[in-house]
Design a protein around this motif. Structure first.
Motif, PDB file in Angstrom:
ATOM      1  N   ASN A 298      43.454  18.591  49.165  1.00  0.00           N
ATOM      2  CA  ASN A 298      42.500  19.303  50.007  1.00  0.00           C
ATOM      3  C   ASN A 298      42.845  18.966  51.568  1.00  0.00           C
ATOM      4  N   ILE A 299      43.886  18.851  51.821  1.00  0.00           N
ATOM      5  CA  ILE A 299      44.435  18.604  53.244  1.00  0.00           C
ATOM      6  C   ILE A 299      43.792  19.786  54.118  1.00  0.00           C
ATOM      7  N   SER A 300      43.339  19.604  55.192  1.00  0.00           N
ATOM      8  CA  SER A 300      42.775  20.438  56.270  1.00  0.00           C
ATOM      9  C   SER A 300      43.085  19.973  57.440  1.00  0.00           C
ATOM     10  N   PRO A 301      43.029  20.967  58.381  1.00  0.00           N
ATOM     11  CA  PRO A 301      43.350  20.807  59.967  1.00  0.00           C
ATOM     12  C   PRO A 301      42.320  19.847  60.571  1.00  0.00           C
ATOM     13  N   GLN A 302      42.700  19.460  61.573  1.00  0.00           N
ATOM     14  CA  GLN A 302      41.657  18.242  62.351  1.00  0.00           C
ATOM     15  C   GLN A 302      40.422  19.247  62.613  1.00  0.00           C
ATOM     16  N   LYS A 303      39.244  18.541  62.662  1.00  0.00           N
ATOM     17  CA  LYS A 303      38.091  19.156  63.144  1.00  0.00           C
ATOM     18  C   LYS A 303      37.252  18.348  63.995  1.00  0.00           C
ATOM     19  N   LYS A 304      36.286  18.476  64.786  1.00  0.00           N
ATOM     20  CA  LYS A 304      35.556  17.838  65.547  1.00  0.00           C
ATOM     21  C   LYS A 304      34.402  17.283  64.715  1.00  0.00           C
ATOM     22  N   VAL A 305      34.079  15.916  64.942  1.00  0.00           N
ATOM     23  CA  VAL A 305      32.967  15.203  64.279  1.00  0.00           C
ATOM     24  C   VAL A 305      31.998  15.074  65.303  1.00  0.00           C
ATOM     25  N   PRO A 329      34.554  20.870  49.006  1.00  0.00           N
ATOM     26  CA  PRO A 329      34.416  21.098  50.347  1.00  0.00           C
ATOM     27  C   PRO A 329      32.943  21.540  50.840  1.00  0.00           C
ATOM     28  N   ASP A 330      32.715  21.361  52.075  1.00  0.00           N
ATOM     29  CA  ASP A 330      31.358  21.669  52.543  1.00  0.00           C
ATOM     30  C   ASP A 330      30.222  21.067  52.087  1.00  0.00           C
ATOM     31  N   THR A 331      30.380  19.869  51.192  1.00  0.00           N
ATOM     32  CA  THR A 331      29.470  19.331  50.402  1.00  0.00           C
ATOM     33  C   THR A 331      28.599  18.359  51.708  1.00  0.00           C
ATOM     34  N   SER A 333      27.187  15.406  53.695  1.00  0.00           N
ATOM     35  CA  SER A 333      26.865  14.082  53.511  1.00  0.00           C
ATOM     36  C   SER A 333      25.629  13.602  53.783  1.00  0.00           C
ATOM     37  N   HIS A 334      25.475  12.260  53.381  1.00  0.00           N
ATOM     38  CA  HIS A 334      23.919  11.776  53.413  1.00  0.00           C
ATOM     39  C   HIS A 334      22.863  12.636  52.440  1.00  0.00           C
ATOM     40  N   SER A 335      23.771  12.941  51.449  1.00  0.00           N
ATOM     41  CA  SER A 335      23.075  13.660  50.346  1.00  0.00           C
ATOM     42  C   SER A 335      23.289  13.033  48.990  1.00  0.00           C
ATOM     43  N   ALA A 336      22.492  13.393  47.926  1.00  0.00           N
ATOM     44  CA  ALA A 336      22.359  12.823  46.496  1.00  0.00           C
ATOM     45  C   ALA A 336      23.789  13.089  45.775  1.00  0.00           C
ATOM     46  N   ALA A 337      24.461  14.228  46.160  1.00  0.00           N
ATOM     47  CA  ALA A 337      25.530  14.431  45.743  1.00  0.00           C
ATOM     48  C   ALA A 337      26.548  13.336  46.157  1.00  0.00           C
ATOM     49  N   TRP A 338      26.729  13.223  47.320  1.00  0.00           N
ATOM     50  CA  TRP A 338      27.432  12.204  47.865  1.00  0.00           C
ATOM     51  C   TRP A 338      27.213  10.657  47.407  1.00  0.00           C
ATOM     52  N   VAL A 339      26.081  10.291  47.020  1.00  0.00           N
ATOM     53  CA  VAL A 339      25.708   9.163  46.423  1.00  0.00           C
ATOM     54  C   VAL A 339      26.288   9.097  44.990  1.00  0.00           C
ATOM     55  N   GLU A 340      26.073  10.156  44.376  1.00  0.00           N
ATOM     56  CA  GLU A 340      26.660  10.223  42.827  1.00  0.00           C
ATOM     57  C   GLU A 340      28.273  10.246  42.910  1.00  0.00           C
ATOM     58  N   ALA A 341      28.920  10.965  43.815  1.00  0.00           N
ATOM     59  CA  ALA A 341      30.439  10.959  43.997  1.00  0.00           C
ATOM     60  C   ALA A 341      31.052   9.858  44.240  1.00  0.00           C
ATOM     61  N   ALA A 342      30.196   8.906  45.116  1.00  0.00           N
ATOM     62  CA  ALA A 342      30.912   7.816  45.273  1.00  0.00           C
ATOM     63  C   ALA A 342      31.129   6.914  44.425  1.00  0.00           C
ATOM     64  N   LYS A 343      30.761   6.851  43.014  1.00  0.00           N
ATOM     65  CA  LYS A 343      30.756   5.996  42.106  1.00  0.00           C
ATOM     66  C   LYS A 343      31.229   7.280  40.926  1.00  0.00           C
ATOM     67  N   SER A 344      32.576   7.480  41.082  1.00  0.00           N
ATOM     68  CA  SER A 344      33.135   8.434  40.113  1.00  0.00           C
ATOM     69  C   SER A 344      34.406   8.291  40.159  1.00  0.00           C
ATOM     70  N   GLN A 345      35.452   9.042  39.564  1.00  0.00           N
ATOM     71  CA  GLN A 345      36.986   8.890  39.393  1.00  0.00           C
ATOM     72  C   GLN A 345      37.581   9.335  40.527  1.00  0.00           C
ATOM     73  N   ALA A 346      36.832  10.323  41.196  1.00  0.00           N
ATOM     74  CA  ALA A 346      37.424  11.012  42.376  1.00  0.00           C
ATOM     75  C   ALA A 346      37.060   9.874  43.598  1.00  0.00           C
ATOM     76  N   GLY A 347      36.055   9.148  43.667  1.00  0.00           N
ATOM     77  CA  GLY A 347      35.809   8.132  44.453  1.00  0.00           C
ATOM     78  C   GLY A 347      36.849   7.187  44.363  1.00  0.00           C
ATOM     79  N   TYR A 348      37.120   6.590  43.179  1.00  0.00           N
ATOM     80  CA  TYR A 348      38.040   5.661  42.870  1.00  0.00           C
ATOM     81  C   TYR A 348      39.417   5.880  43.459  1.00  0.00           C
ATOM     82  N   GLU A 349      39.814   7.213  43.081  1.00  0.00           N
ATOM     83  CA  GLU A 349      41.159   7.759  43.535  1.00  0.00           C
ATOM     84  C   GLU A 349      40.998   7.955  45.077  1.00  0.00           C
ATOM     85  N   ALA A 350      40.171   8.185  45.586  1.00  0.00           N
ATOM     86  CA  ALA A 350      39.921   8.172  47.324  1.00  0.00           C
ATOM     87  C   ALA A 350      40.224   6.708  47.721  1.00  0.00           C
TER      88      ALA A 350
END
Length: 389
Positions: A298-305, A329-331, A333-350
């Motif tokens: 999911n490589i994306s162009p630069q964007k402002k933060v 995409p577009d999930t 941050s600072h949400s329950a979804a991020w907390v859950e995903a931070a301890k997952s296979q996708a998180g480990y791969e990151a």
């Protein structure tokens, strides 16, 4: 071949990286209180041969870990964050810290190119923002390059950020009974409300890149008492630090005017201030290309933060931040979804992808003198442009 060797080291570390990530995730700690995470990360680096300074600049949960490779050489800094928010690791810092550590260890064990790798533990990114006082104290001035990774909803490099000031405004009036003796009172709340009205008038007469948003943090204690104390907090942002400084002074004048009009006393407290990011395109491209080579999705162009304390580091040294996709995409941050995903296979791969991208980028910077030279030249030009507004 050296990149392959470093990637092999990172893959071999996967079990211990997952263990470290899960430990930080399962023990969320607020900023400047990250005692368990601080010890776990420092211990991990020390076990892998790094010399660890376990307190930096009087910050008990900051650290600095150093390893000289092949006698030492260009100094590359990798930033660690490990604080949580009230719902847990809603920004994935449990992913970020192990990834930076893995990159550092891979360079130490898989590369024979002279360089000095320094891993910095920077507490309280979400609140007090330790990178700001650390930057002001010159902690990062020893570096040639500073890099960081963050988990994200796509793989990208940060482009530009807004400079930011976070400010508290405390108004003090005089208490009185609101019905029987209103003439004897001075309402601090009136001053706060007048400030909010003044800010709306100011909003019409600032550049389009300027942002300010605030809340009332204290509005009084009872409706039948003239509020003796009241306060507000405002974020003020703009695309460059020189212009933001002028806007902040105008905001202060609004608050002073509100105090003068009501008779209240005013105290202004600057909580923190971030600079805008100095964007180094050659460094951004290097990070993103190494992320592609590491298998990022999911490589994306630069964007402002919006704003980040890392941006203040970019005023002192060429620096860049890579975000690695681990959630849809577009999930938000600072949400329950991020907390859950931070301890997952996708998180480990990151963790692994980010580590490989950081290590590969460091390797190229230290084996291609022309690239290092170009990055530093671009930094000098970009810094001068930003300072000139």
């Amino acid at each position: 071949m050296k990149k392959q060797a470093m990637n092999h080291v990172i893959d071999q570390l996967k079990g211990s990286l997952v263990e470290l990530s899960d430990y930080i995730h399962d023990h969320p700690e607020p900023g400047n209180q990250e005692v368990l995470a601080h010890k776990a990360i420092a211990d991990f680096l020390e076990q892998h041969g790094f010399t660890v300074e376990r307190e930096v600049m009087g910050l008990p949960t900051a650290f600095r870990a150093r390893c000289n490779i092949a006698g030492g050489g260009p100094k590359i800094g990798l930033m660690c964050e490990y604080d949580a928010i009230d719902i847990g690791h809603g920004h994935g810092h449990n992913i970020q810290a192990p990834s930076a550590c893995a990159a550092a260890i891979a360079l130490a064990r898989g590369s024979d190119v002279p360089m000095t790798i320094i891993v910095y533990g920077t507490p309280a990114e979400e609140t007090a923002s330790s990178k700001v006082p650390m930057t002001k104290a010159g902690i990062f001035d020893e570096l040639d390059i500073a890099l960081m990774m963050q988990p994200g909803d796509c793989t990208m490099v940060d482009e530009k950020t807004l400079a930011l000031n976070l400010v508290n405004f405390y108004f003090e009036g005089k208490a009185a009974h609101a019905a029987s003796a209103p003439d004897k009172g001075i309402s601090a709340l009136d001053a706060v409300l007048m400030m909010f009205n003044g800010m709306e008038y100011l909003r019409e007469h600032v550049r389009s890149d300027v942002r300010f948003h605030g809340i009332i943090t204290d509005g009084g204690k009872a409706a039948n008492l003239v509020p003796e104390k009241a306060s507000a907090q405002f974020y003020v942002r703009a695309k460059d630090r020189p212009h933001l400084d002028t806007v902040v002074e105008r905001v202060y004048d609004v608050a002073r005017g509100a105090a003068l009009a009501t008779g209240a006393k005013l105290t202004i407290q600057e909580v923190k201030a971030y600079d805008n990011k100095i964007n180094i395109e050659s460094l951004n491209c290097l990070l993103l290309e190494n992320a592609r080579q590491a298998g990022a999705t999911n490589i994306s162009p630069q964007k402002k933060v919006a704003s980040a304390d890392f941006s203040s580091v970019t005023y002192r040294v060429p620096a860049a931040c890579l975000r690695v996709a681990f959630i849809g995409p577009d999930t938000a941050s600072h949400s329950a979804a991020w907390v859950e995903a931070a301890k997952s296979q996708a998180g480990y791969e990151a963790i692994l992808v980010g580590a490989k991208a950081l290590a590969g980028s460091c390797y190229e910077l230290c084996t291609k003198p022309a690239l290092m030279h170009d990055v530093k030249q671009e930094f000098r030009r970009a810094l001068e442009e930003s300072r000139n507004g």
